[in-house]
Design a protein around this motif. Structure first.
Motif, PDB file in Angstrom:
ATOM      1  N   LYS A   1       1.095  -1.285   0.032  1.00 25.54           N
ATOM      2  CA  LYS A   1      -0.078   0.020  -0.052  1.00 25.54           C
ATOM      3  C   LYS A   1       0.758   1.336  -0.055  1.00 25.54           C
ATOM      4  N   GLU A   2       1.849   1.052   0.814  1.00 26.75           N
ATOM      5  CA  GLU A   2       2.766   2.379   0.723  1.00 26.75           C
ATOM      6  C   GLU A   2       3.522   2.505  -0.514  1.00 26.75           C
ATOM      7  N   LEU A   3       3.733   1.527  -1.371  1.00 25.93           N
ATOM      8  CA  LEU A   3       4.344   1.528  -2.653  1.00 25.93           C
ATOM      9  C   LEU A   3       3.263   2.184  -3.698  1.00 25.93           C
ATOM     10  N   LEU A   4       2.269   1.835  -3.600  1.00 30.56           N
ATOM     11  CA  LEU A   4       0.885   2.427  -4.287  1.00 30.56           C
ATOM     12  C   LEU A   4       0.862   4.028  -4.021  1.00 30.56           C
ATOM     13  N   LEU A   5       0.827   4.250  -2.900  1.00 31.07           N
ATOM     14  CA  LEU A   5       0.692   5.686  -2.464  1.00 31.07           C
ATOM     15  C   LEU A   5       1.601   6.507  -2.897  1.00 31.07           C
ATOM     16  N   CYS A   6       2.984   5.811  -3.012  1.00 31.22           N
ATOM     17  CA  CYS A   6       4.363   6.704  -3.629  1.00 31.22           C
ATOM     18  C   CYS A   6       4.083   6.988  -5.118  1.00 31.22           C
ATOM     19  N   LEU A   7       3.369   5.888  -5.715  1.00 28.12           N
ATOM     20  CA  LEU A   7       3.086   6.012  -7.163  1.00 28.12           C
ATOM     21  C   LEU A   7       1.786   6.819  -7.711  1.00 28.12           C
ATOM     22  N   ASP A   8       1.120   7.220  -6.578  1.00 26.98           N
ATOM     23  CA  ASP A   8      -0.315   7.642  -7.042  1.00 26.98           C
ATOM     24  C   ASP A   8      -0.142   9.024  -7.569  1.00 26.98           C
ATOM     25  N   ASP A   9      -0.265   9.267  -8.883  1.00 27.56           N
ATOM     26  CA  ASP A   9      -0.083  10.413  -9.519  1.00 27.56           C
ATOM     27  C   ASP A   9      -0.965  10.475 -10.946  1.00 27.56           C
ATOM     28  N   ARG A  10      -1.438  11.431 -11.488  1.00 25.48           N
ATOM     29  CA  ARG A  10      -2.416  11.416 -12.391  1.00 25.48           C
ATOM     30  C   ARG A  10      -1.692  11.034 -13.795  1.00 25.48           C
ATOM     31  N   ARG A  11      -0.361  10.924 -13.790  1.00 29.69           N
ATOM     32  CA  ARG A  11       0.156  10.777 -15.114  1.00 29.69           C
ATOM     33  C   ARG A  11       0.731   9.301 -14.955  1.00 29.69           C
ATOM     34  N   ASN A  12       0.090   8.389 -13.763  1.00 24.23           N
ATOM     35  CA  ASN A  12       0.564   7.093 -13.677  1.00 24.23           C
ATOM     36  C   ASN A  12      -0.958   6.126 -13.672  1.00 24.23           C
ATOM     37  N   ASP A  13      -0.867   5.005 -14.291  1.00 19.73           N
ATOM     38  CA  ASP A  13      -1.514   4.031 -14.007  1.00 19.73           C
ATOM     39  C   ASP A  13      -1.062   2.990 -13.368  1.00 19.73           C
ATOM     40  N   ILE A  14      -1.629   2.089 -12.566  1.00 16.64           N
ATOM     41  CA  ILE A  14      -0.978   0.799 -11.758  1.00 16.64           C
ATOM     42  C   ILE A  14      -1.621  -0.227 -12.211  1.00 16.64           C
ATOM     43  N   TYR A  15      -0.865  -1.557 -12.513  1.00 19.79           N
ATOM     44  CA  TYR A  15      -1.341  -2.780 -12.936  1.00 19.79           C
ATOM     45  C   TYR A  15      -0.991  -3.718 -11.910  1.00 19.79           C
ATOM     46  N   LEU A  16      -1.630  -4.491 -11.022  1.00 21.38           N
ATOM     47  CA  LEU A  16      -1.114  -5.292  -9.788  1.00 21.38           C
ATOM     48  C   LEU A  16      -1.411  -6.722 -10.071  1.00 21.38           C
ATOM     49  N   HIS A  17      -0.322  -7.492 -10.066  1.00 19.65           N
ATOM     50  CA  HIS A  17      -0.508  -8.995 -10.171  1.00 19.65           C
ATOM     51  C   HIS A  17      -0.265  -9.554  -8.648  1.00 19.65           C
ATOM     52  N   ILE A  18      -1.372 -10.170  -8.061  1.00 21.57           N
ATOM     53  CA  ILE A  18      -1.118 -10.621  -6.785  1.00 21.57           C
ATOM     54  C   ILE A  18      -1.279 -12.095  -7.014  1.00 21.57           C
ATOM     55  N   ASP A  19      -0.052 -12.896  -6.438  1.00 20.72           N
ATOM     56  CA  ASP A  19       0.210 -14.267  -6.785  1.00 20.72           C
ATOM     57  C   ASP A  19      -1.070 -15.164  -6.177  1.00 20.72           C
ATOM     58  N   LYS A  20      -1.504 -16.079  -6.758  1.00 21.33           N
ATOM     59  CA  LYS A  20      -2.779 -16.766  -6.611  1.00 21.33           C
ATOM     60  C   LYS A  20      -2.532 -17.642  -5.205  1.00 21.33           C
ATOM     61  N   LYS A  21      -1.225 -17.903  -4.791  1.00 22.83           N
ATOM     62  CA  LYS A  21      -1.121 -18.519  -3.470  1.00 22.83           C
ATOM     63  C   LYS A  21      -1.509 -17.458  -2.568  1.00 22.83           C
ATOM     64  N   ALA A  22      -1.478 -16.141  -2.518  1.00 19.39           N
ATOM     65  CA  ALA A  22      -1.446 -15.320  -1.458  1.00 19.39           C
ATOM     66  C   ALA A  22      -3.226 -15.224  -1.280  1.00 19.39           C
ATOM     67  N   GLY A  23      -3.628 -16.198  -0.355  1.00 19.31           N
ATOM     68  CA  GLY A  23      -4.865 -16.539  -0.127  1.00 19.31           C
ATOM     69  C   GLY A  23      -5.571 -15.147   0.875  1.00 19.31           C
ATOM     70  N   SER A  24      -4.650 -14.325   1.635  1.00 22.45           N
ATOM     71  CA  SER A  24      -5.170 -13.484   2.610  1.00 22.45           C
ATOM     72  C   SER A  24      -5.363 -12.167   1.738  1.00 22.45           C
ATOM     73  N   PHE A  25      -4.953 -11.954   0.517  1.00 21.50           N
ATOM     74  CA  PHE A  25      -5.168 -10.648  -0.235  1.00 21.50           C
ATOM     75  C   PHE A  25      -6.711 -10.124  -0.349  1.00 21.50           C
ATOM     76  N   GLN A  26      -7.074  -9.050   0.071  1.00 19.59           N
ATOM     77  CA  GLN A  26      -8.514  -8.376  -0.226  1.00 19.59           C
ATOM     78  C   GLN A  26      -8.324  -7.536  -0.810  1.00 19.59           C
ATOM     79  N   SER A  27      -8.679  -7.650  -2.157  1.00 13.93           N
ATOM     80  CA  SER A  27      -8.722  -6.419  -3.256  1.00 13.93           C
ATOM     81  C   SER A  27      -9.406  -5.177  -2.673  1.00 13.93           C
ATOM     82  N   GLU A  28     -10.503  -5.444  -2.155  1.00 15.05           N
ATOM     83  CA  GLU A  28     -11.284  -4.250  -1.652  1.00 15.05           C
ATOM     84  C   GLU A  28     -10.836  -3.250  -0.943  1.00 15.05           C
ATOM     85  N   SER A  29      -9.575  -3.789  -0.036  1.00 11.17           N
ATOM     86  CA  SER A  29      -9.014  -2.775   0.707  1.00 11.17           C
ATOM     87  C   SER A  29      -7.989  -2.075   0.081  1.00 11.17           C
TER      88      SER A  29
END
Length: 271
Positions: A18-46
């Protein structure tokens, strides 16, 4: 306005992500995120609502195995997701891990790429060892296996292939090149790479750690070779703009930077 796409491969440490994403948060950037399928605890809503100017896109989730072709497949998946956006092409595409942080502001980063427009930032090792070439020249059928026997089975198969002088590359005419898998490359090279997906799969499937080989090999034999920022490696890790400290690492992983490294890091020319 030049827009950039950040492609992130992550599998854990989601508070840090989340800290990384906030550092990249800029109108000139779009972010594409791949979360490994084995990471079962990931909640995209957050994650969906934490960014303001940037748009965040989640890719399909792959079960990425270290050393396997799935690492290449994941990179291609991210590239395809970004290149398919109908809003227009991105000027640069940056591949990051979920454990990276920018060392410069977004204004400084965008200014750097405007000053170096058209250059391809991917790093090359000065030499490719016989062992590195064997990552592709020999068959590695077990890299995607979950079995504890996969590693010894691959070792035994490698020994047999050496005895039989197997060489998948012998008739291909391919000159294998090697370097770190992290890159910042132009839209032109991205689309050229995606056009070569069948070629990549043919020559780099059933390989080991070929995520450090396929793009360097492809780019060095492409029309984009003359645009590579530093193919000879004279600038060291500035060739792909990433600072990674392997000397203080544990042999398998790079050093994890700490609070006391802050001033040193902020004084680096890397991005």
């Amino acid at each position: 306005m030049n827009k950039h796409a950040y492609l992130i491969m992550a599998h854990g440490h989601f508070d840090f992500l989340k800290e990384l994403l906030l550092c990249l948060d800029d109108r000139r950037n779009d972010i594409y995120l791949h979360i490994d399928k084995k990471a079962g605890s990931f909640q995209s809503e957050s994650f969906s609502s934490i960014l303001k100017p940037s748009r965040l896109y989640f890719t399909d989730r792959l079960d990425v195995r270290w050393g396997g072709y799935s690492q290449i497949a994941c990179e291609l998946l991210l590239l395809k997701a970004a290149a398919a956006q109908q809003a227009g092409s991105y000027t640069y595409y940056h591949l990051l891990s979920g454990s990276d942080l920018p060392l410069k502001s977004q204004d400084e980063i965008h200014a750097f790429f405007e000053a170096n427009a058209g250059k391809e930032f991917l790093a090359f090792d000065r030499e490719v060892s016989p062992q590195a070439r064997e990552r592709v020249s020999l068959w590695h059928f077990f890299r995607e296996s979950r079995s504890s026997l996969a590693e010894p089975a691959d070792h035994i198969l490698t020994l047999f292939q050496r005895l039989l002088r197997v060489d998948r590359l012998k008739k291909s005419g391919i000159e294998i090149r090697k370097g770190p898998n992290w890159f910042s490359i132009t839209d032109g090279l991205v689309r050229y790479t995606l056009e070569q997906e069948a070629w990549i799969q043919k020559h780099f499937s059933h390989s080991v750690c070929a995520d450090e080989l396929f793009l360097q090999t492809l780019a060095a034999a492409s029309p984009f070779r003359t645009n590579i920022y530093d193919e000879t490696g004279k600038t060291g890790s500035m060739a792909n703009l990433r600072y990674v400290d392997w000397e203080r690492g544990d042999g398998n992983s790079p050093y994890t930077f700490r609070r006391e490294d802050r001033e040193m890091l902020l004084g680096l020319p890397h991005l």
